[in-house]
Design an enzyme around this catalytic site. Sequence first.
Site, short mmCIF file in Angstrom:
data_model
loop_
_atom_site.label_atom_id
_atom_site.label_comp_id
_atom_site.label_asym_id
_atom_site.label_seq_id
_atom_site.Cartn_x
_atom_site.Cartn_y
_atom_site.Cartn_z
CE LYS A 125 24.37 67.28 102.59
NZ LYS A 125 23.88 66.12 101.81
C1 PLP Z 1 22.70 66.27 101.18
C2 PLP Z 1 22.61 65.56 99.89
C3 PLP Z 1 21.69 65.95 98.91
C4 PLP Z 1 20.69 67.07 99.13
O1 PLP Z 1 21.29 68.33 99.18
P1 PLP Z 1 20.47 69.58 99.79
O2 PLP Z 1 21.42 70.71 99.80
O3 PLP Z 1 20.06 69.17 101.18
O4 PLP Z 1 19.30 69.78 98.93
C5 PLP Z 1 21.71 65.30 97.68
N1 PLP Z 1 22.55 64.27 97.46
C6 PLP Z 1 23.43 63.86 98.38
C7 PLP Z 1 24.32 62.71 98.06
C8 PLP Z 1 23.51 64.49 99.61
O5 PLP Z 1 24.39 64.06 100.52
#
Ligand code: PLP
Length: 431
Positions: A107
């Site tokens: 993210k």
């Molecule tokens: C947010 C997150 C996900 C999921 O990603 P999406 O884009 O919401 O499908 C998977 N793994 C981790 C570690 C995350 O922080």
Amino acid sequence: MKFYSTNNINNQVSFREAVIKGLPDDNGLFMPESIPVLDANFFATLPQKSIAEIAFEVAKPFVKEDINDEKLQTIVEETLNFPLPVVNVHDNINVLELFHGPTLAFKDVGARFLARCLSHFSNNSEEKVTVLVATSGDTGSAVANGFLGVPNVDVVILYPKGKVSHLQEQQLTTLGQNITALEVNGTFDDCQRMVKSAFLDKPLNKAMKLTSANSINIARLLPQSFYYYWAMAQLSGADDVVFSVPSGNYGNITAGLLAKAMGLPIKGFVASSNVNDIVPKYLATGNFEPKPSKQTISNAMDVGDPSNFPRMTALHKNSWETICQEITGYSFTDGETKEAMKMVFDKYGYVLDPHGAVGYLGLQAYLDKNGGTGVFLETAHPGKFADTVEEVIGSVEIPERLGAYLNKEKNSIEMSNQFEGLKDYLTKHLR
Ligand SMILES: *Cc1c(COP(=O)(O)O)cnc(C)c1O
């Protein structure tokens, strides 16, 4: 490029407006009015390009009316200032490591791009912007880090009490400055719903400028497509690449689908979920049935009503048959996830975090049936989930910048899962 609302194709705004608003008033999601296809020369020279060069070309058609070339160059270079390597795990299974950023989760990519776009757009205005973000664990800290100390921006994070890992909570609650953490007595879905209610509350939006930093913001979605190109560049030559994406709100996989729609020759996608299997079920049956989320060890994927689903369908003309040609879905239990973590460590010496392990399992299941060159996305550093990883494989390295959070004092405001409480807090404290 204009961006339309998935609820009304005639509701169109500029990139700038889409980023600042986050969500259209009609409760849809912003989508680009058309999908630009990049030229053959771009793809032919992909392996020679840097990730910033790739990102610049990919982002430009979407943002060029609102961000000039020089600024865009700076934004992508600052966003992508950490490695995003593809590493072979064994045989035809590779991992795209997305956890080398400041908060050790993928993210960081979206959040850093969004923070830079927003501060670029709010530069000339004195008006304060409040960024609201619901987090199941990693979004909050990535966003907060992106905005820490940025003038005229307040960040309010909502997270479900007791449902994020200890380290994640420390990352959310110890930053101070312009960052506030709200500890909600409820689930991630409650947090997400409260944030949505805030955007739809007219008086509140009159009183303050709210924006969203969840993956529903188009400026988080776009940059997440950069690393699919970058992974393909690193696998130069392979024409049968399949990406397995551990998914919760389905922003990450939607960014991959967008890259494919722009011409990136990806063979297919695997939607890998934990027992919150709304999308794998949809792929199997054609019925999309949101449910309350269940708590698992891959907590960032504990989503019962995936927010990017309307974008996935919009990219495929709302045809279930077409989506099924692009995506295969699998879901796995915590027991299976732990087994995979243990097996991959014992046999190949690679440490998976619980989310990456779900991605690994989905990829393995797909390749067993169809073959191909597989890449799963490792979305977080295993050290972020030290409790689970230690239980399964004995010990885990905790990177220094993660360990630093452990000694800081937690600061959060507890509240119920009702929107009124949030509204009350926002109007009283953040004007
Ligand atoms: C947010 C997150 C996900 C999921 O990603 P999406 O884009 O919401 O499908 C998977 N793994 C981790 C570690 C995350 O922080």
